[in-house]
Design a protein around this motif. Structure first.
Motif, PDB file in Angstrom:
ATOM      1  N   TYR A 117      37.011  41.734 -19.352  1.00 42.65           N
ATOM      2  CA  TYR A 117      37.324  42.821 -18.420  1.00 42.65           C
ATOM      3  C   TYR A 117      36.579  42.719 -17.093  1.00 42.65           C
ATOM      4  CZ  TYR A 117      39.471  45.068 -22.483  1.00 42.65           C
ATOM      5  OH  TYR A 117      40.269  45.351 -23.575  1.00 42.65           O
ATOM      6  N   GLY A 118      35.833  41.653 -16.904  1.00 35.75           N
ATOM      7  CA  GLY A 118      35.136  41.470 -15.638  1.00 35.75           C
ATOM      8  C   GLY A 118      34.009  42.454 -15.410  1.00 35.75           C
ATOM      9  N   VAL A 119      33.314  42.839 -16.489  1.00 36.65           N
ATOM     10  CA  VAL A 119      32.173  43.753 -16.375  1.00 36.65           C
ATOM     11  C   VAL A 119      30.916  42.925 -16.142  1.00 36.65           C
ATOM     12  CG1 VAL A 119      30.809  45.543 -17.505  1.00 36.65           C
ATOM     13  CG2 VAL A 119      33.285  45.404 -17.926  1.00 36.65           C
ATOM     14  N   ASP A 120      30.217  43.193 -15.058  1.00 40.37           N
ATOM     15  CA  ASP A 120      29.015  42.428 -14.740  1.00 40.37           C
ATOM     16  C   ASP A 120      27.985  42.556 -15.864  1.00 40.37           C
ATOM     17  OD1 ASP A 120      30.088  41.652 -12.324  1.00 40.37           O
ATOM     18  OD2 ASP A 120      29.089  43.248 -11.183  1.00 40.37           O
ATOM     19  N   GLU A 121      27.281  41.478 -16.111  1.00 41.72           N
ATOM     20  CA  GLU A 121      26.300  41.453 -17.195  1.00 41.72           C
ATOM     21  C   GLU A 121      25.228  42.518 -17.029  1.00 41.72           C
ATOM     22  OE1 GLU A 121      23.023  38.311 -18.981  1.00 41.72           O
ATOM     23  OE2 GLU A 121      24.990  37.539 -18.352  1.00 41.72           O
ATOM     24  N   ASP A 122      24.860  42.817 -15.796  1.00 42.20           N
ATOM     25  CA  ASP A 122      23.791  43.805 -15.624  1.00 42.20           C
ATOM     26  C   ASP A 122      24.231  45.216 -16.026  1.00 42.20           C
ATOM     27  OD1 ASP A 122      25.499  44.435 -13.529  1.00 42.20           O
ATOM     28  OD2 ASP A 122      23.943  44.421 -11.992  1.00 42.20           O
ATOM     29  N   GLU A 123      25.531  45.425 -16.270  1.00 41.85           N
ATOM     30  CA  GLU A 123      26.006  46.727 -16.726  1.00 41.85           C
ATOM     31  C   GLU A 123      25.949  46.875 -18.239  1.00 41.85           C
ATOM     32  OE1 GLU A 123      29.257  48.820 -14.810  1.00 41.85           O
ATOM     33  OE2 GLU A 123      29.604  47.027 -13.593  1.00 41.85           O
ATOM     34  N   TRP A 124      25.930  45.746 -18.955  1.00 37.95           N
ATOM     35  CA  TRP A 124      25.901  45.853 -20.420  1.00 37.95           C
ATOM     36  C   TRP A 124      24.666  45.222 -21.067  1.00 37.95           C
ATOM     37  CZ3 TRP A 124      25.597  41.109 -22.590  1.00 37.95           C
ATOM     38  CH2 TRP A 124      26.237  40.026 -21.975  1.00 37.95           C
ATOM     39  N   PHE A 125      23.988  44.334 -20.385  1.00 41.45           N
ATOM     40  CA  PHE A 125      22.832  43.672 -20.989  1.00 41.45           C
ATOM     41  C   PHE A 125      21.720  44.701 -21.208  1.00 41.45           C
ATOM     42  CE2 PHE A 125      19.126  40.705 -20.855  1.00 41.45           C
ATOM     43  CZ  PHE A 125      19.491  39.955 -21.968  1.00 41.45           C
ATOM     44  N   ILE A 278      30.771  48.761 -24.498  1.00 42.91           N
ATOM     45  CA  ILE A 278      29.816  47.660 -24.324  1.00 42.91           C
ATOM     46  C   ILE A 278      28.649  48.103 -23.444  1.00 42.91           C
ATOM     47  CG2 ILE A 278      31.491  45.820 -24.735  1.00 42.91           C
ATOM     48  CD1 ILE A 278      31.590  45.361 -21.702  1.00 42.91           C
ATOM     49  N   ARG A 279      28.835  49.195 -22.711  1.00 41.55           N
ATOM     50  CA  ARG A 279      27.765  49.785 -21.887  1.00 41.55           C
ATOM     51  C   ARG A 279      27.039  50.911 -22.637  1.00 41.55           C
ATOM     52  NH1 ARG A 279      32.434  49.423 -18.020  1.00 41.55           N
ATOM     53  NH2 ARG A 279      31.770  48.504 -16.033  1.00 41.55           N
ATOM     54  N   ALA A 280      27.284  51.068 -23.927  1.00 39.01           N
ATOM     55  CA  ALA A 280      26.709  52.157 -24.733  1.00 39.01           C
ATOM     56  C   ALA A 280      27.170  53.524 -24.244  1.00 39.01           C
ATOM     57  CB  ALA A 280      25.185  52.084 -24.776  1.00 39.01           C
ATOM     58  N   GLY A 281      28.388  53.573 -23.687  1.00 40.75           N
ATOM     59  CA  GLY A 281      28.933  54.833 -23.218  1.00 40.75           C
ATOM     60  C   GLY A 281      28.603  55.179 -21.776  1.00 40.75           C
ATOM     61  N   ARG A 282      27.925  54.292 -21.067  1.00 40.70           N
ATOM     62  CA  ARG A 282      27.651  54.549 -19.647  1.00 40.70           C
ATOM     63  C   ARG A 282      28.945  54.455 -18.839  1.00 40.70           C
ATOM     64  NH1 ARG A 282      23.261  51.930 -21.619  1.00 40.70           N
ATOM     65  NH2 ARG A 282      21.189  52.522 -20.860  1.00 40.70           N
ATOM     66  N   MET A 283      28.973  55.165 -17.726  1.00 42.51           N
ATOM     67  CA  MET A 283      30.105  55.090 -16.810  1.00 42.51           C
ATOM     68  C   MET A 283      30.068  53.775 -16.032  1.00 42.51           C
ATOM     69  SD  MET A 283      31.660  57.971 -17.370  1.00 42.51           S
ATOM     70  CE  MET A 283      31.046  57.866 -19.074  1.00 42.51           C
ATOM     71  N   PRO A 284      31.234  53.240 -15.650  1.00 42.45           N
ATOM     72  CA  PRO A 284      31.245  52.064 -14.769  1.00 42.45           C
ATOM     73  C   PRO A 284      30.574  52.373 -13.438  1.00 42.45           C
ATOM     74  CG  PRO A 284      33.419  52.446 -15.736  1.00 42.45           C
ATOM     75  CD  PRO A 284      32.589  53.647 -16.053  1.00 42.45           C
ATOM     76  N   LYS A 285      30.089  51.340 -12.784  1.00 47.17           N
ATOM     77  CA  LYS A 285      29.450  51.514 -11.481  1.00 47.17           C
ATOM     78  C   LYS A 285      30.418  52.146 -10.484  1.00 47.17           C
ATOM     79  CE  LYS A 285      26.026  47.763 -11.405  1.00 47.17           C
ATOM     80  NZ  LYS A 285      25.679  46.472 -10.749  1.00 47.17           N
ATOM     81  N   GLN A 286      29.866  52.919  -9.566  1.00 47.77           N
ATOM     82  CA  GLN A 286      30.670  53.490  -8.504  1.00 47.77           C
ATOM     83  C   GLN A 286      31.010  52.436  -7.457  1.00 47.77           C
ATOM     84  OE1 GLN A 286      28.023  56.848  -7.418  1.00 47.77           O
ATOM     85  NE2 GLN A 286      29.813  58.151  -7.767  1.00 47.77           N
ATOM     86  N   THR A 287      32.187  52.578  -6.873  1.00 48.53           N
ATOM     87  CA  THR A 287      32.550  51.767  -5.719  1.00 48.53           C
ATOM     88  C   THR A 287      31.924  52.377  -4.473  1.00 48.53           C
ATOM     89  OG1 THR A 287      34.542  53.045  -5.226  1.00 48.53           O
ATOM     90  CG2 THR A 287      34.746  51.243  -6.829  1.00 48.53           C
ATOM     91  N   ALA A 288      32.131  51.721  -3.332  1.00 53.96           N
ATOM     92  CA  ALA A 288      31.607  52.253  -2.066  1.00 53.96           C
ATOM     93  C   ALA A 288      32.213  53.614  -1.753  1.00 53.96           C
ATOM     94  CB  ALA A 288      31.893  51.271  -0.939  1.00 53.96           C
ATOM     95  N   ASP A 289      33.413  53.887  -2.268  1.00 51.26           N
ATOM     96  CA  ASP A 289      34.075  55.174  -2.041  1.00 51.26           C
ATOM     97  C   ASP A 289      33.691  56.219  -3.080  1.00 51.26           C
ATOM     98  OD1 ASP A 289      35.456  54.171   0.163  1.00 51.26           O
ATOM     99  OD2 ASP A 289      37.111  53.441  -1.075  1.00 51.26           O
ATOM    100  N   VAL A 294      38.201  51.295 -14.560  1.00 49.64           N
ATOM    101  CA  VAL A 294      38.287  50.346 -15.658  1.00 49.64           C
ATOM    102  C   VAL A 294      39.515  49.474 -15.411  1.00 49.64           C
ATOM    103  CG1 VAL A 294      37.117  51.802 -17.352  1.00 49.64           C
ATOM    104  CG2 VAL A 294      39.608  51.956 -17.110  1.00 49.64           C
ATOM    105  N   ARG A 295      39.558  48.324 -16.071  1.00 47.72           N
ATOM    106  CA  ARG A 295      40.683  47.410 -15.906  1.00 47.72           C
ATOM    107  C   ARG A 295      41.611  47.498 -17.107  1.00 47.72           C
ATOM    108  NH1 ARG A 295      38.313  41.726 -13.375  1.00 47.72           N
ATOM    109  NH2 ARG A 295      37.461  42.642 -11.464  1.00 47.72           N
TER     110      ARG A 295
END
Length: 307
Positions: A117-125, A278-289, A294-295
């Motif tokens: 899904y293209g989730v950066d490692e720093d979001e789930w590691f 995979i993020r333990a229920g955390r929200m995806p990172k915010q965009t600049a807007d 999610v994909r």
């Protein structure tokens, strides 16, 4: 403090996903853990709500519990975990945040689905505070908890044995449902058979608390309504579990499970759930807007695959 006494168990059913959530507490110390909590998600509007998780918080407050642990049995593909939301909410109520925990096989699954899904490692590691391996033990107050590795539905799947109770997630369903699907990455009907046999080798009066229930039409309450139930005993499973009762052979089960899995649709929340969980229920990172995304995979007709 250590002990083998029995826990207080509060079973809370989430109707929208058919999920059993559990609050498990030591009656002596009032220390508690929450197992497999759910965030509300409407996939038609992409709205997330916290009603189910807030009900857990209300029950904890009503009972006067201190929550030490938020325990996941596996990487869920059918609901979004409320673990991180509860950790932060409880941090505000208590003098500490409970730890989010899952099986030690989670990192492999995080990498698989992070890449997909293209989730950066720093979001789930290191999204989880602790991971458990087979045979690990820990305390909830004076309650002794033993971890059981129960692969098959997913490879990272674990259960939590507390006294004569096992919170075994999707490693076994109630007897009139049988078993869970095994067609996710690294799932295995053979592994699930072995996990269920491990559970059925426990003493006959032990209670196996399931992760889901979808009551069939014939299981009714006294009021004539479909009645979800959180557990069945080992003896009840051995006598009447439609997939693994006494007399069923491994080859029969594997053929049945594999054939059935081939006919099932994917869970309706699978893509959203996996990206959150995979993020333990955390929200995806915010965009600049300031938005979060999610994909979702597209299913294209052959005429569009080259476009």
């Amino acid at each position: 403090m250590s002990g083998t006494h029995e826990p207080i168990v509060h079973a809370i059913y989430d109707l929208s996903t058919g999920t059993w959530q559990y609050i498990v507490a030591d009656p002596d110390t009032r220390r508690a853990a929450i197992i497999d909590p759910v965030l509300d998600f409407d996939n038609t509007t992409s709205r997330i709500a916290t009603g189910s998780a807030d009900a857990l918080l209300q029950k904890v407050a009503l009972e006067g519990y201190e929550v030490d642990l938020l325990l996941e049995t596996h990487l869920h593909a059918d609901h979004i975990s409320a673990a991180f939301y509860l950790r932060e909410a409880l941090r505000q109520r208590q003098s500490y945040a409970p730890q989010c925990c899952i099986g030690s096989g989670i990192e492999k699954m995080q990498r698989v689905f992070g890449d997909r899904y293209g989730v950066d490692e720093d979001e789930w590691f290191h999204a989880f505070d602790r991971t458990w391996a087979d045979g690990d033990s820990f305390q909830i107050g004076g309650l002794q908890v033993t971890v059981l590795h129960l692969p098959g539905h997913t490879p990272d799947h674990i259960g939590y044995q507390i006294g004569s109770n096992v919170f075994c997630g999707d490693s076994i369903f109630n007897p009139d449902l049988g078993s869970a699907r095994c067609d996710f990455p690294s799932g295995s009907a053979v592994a699930l058979w072995n996990s269920m046999q491990r559970l059925l080798s426990l003493p006959p009066d032990y209670k196996l608390y399931t992760g889901h229930d979808y009551p069939p039409a014939g299981r009714l309450s006294e009021e004539g309504e479909s009645k979800p139930q959180p557990y069945a005993t080992v003896q009840e499973h051995k006598s009447s579990n439609k997939h693994v009762k006494m007399g069923v052979l491994e080859a029969e089960f594997v053929e049945l499970r594999t054939t059935r899995d081939g006919s099932l649709r994917e869970p309706k929340l699978m893509h959203e759930a996996l990206q959150f969980n995979i993020r333990a229920g955390r929200m995806p990172k915010q965009t600049a807007d300031g938005e979060r995304f999610v994909r979702l995979p597209l299913r294209l007709p052959e005429s569009l695959t080259a476009v």
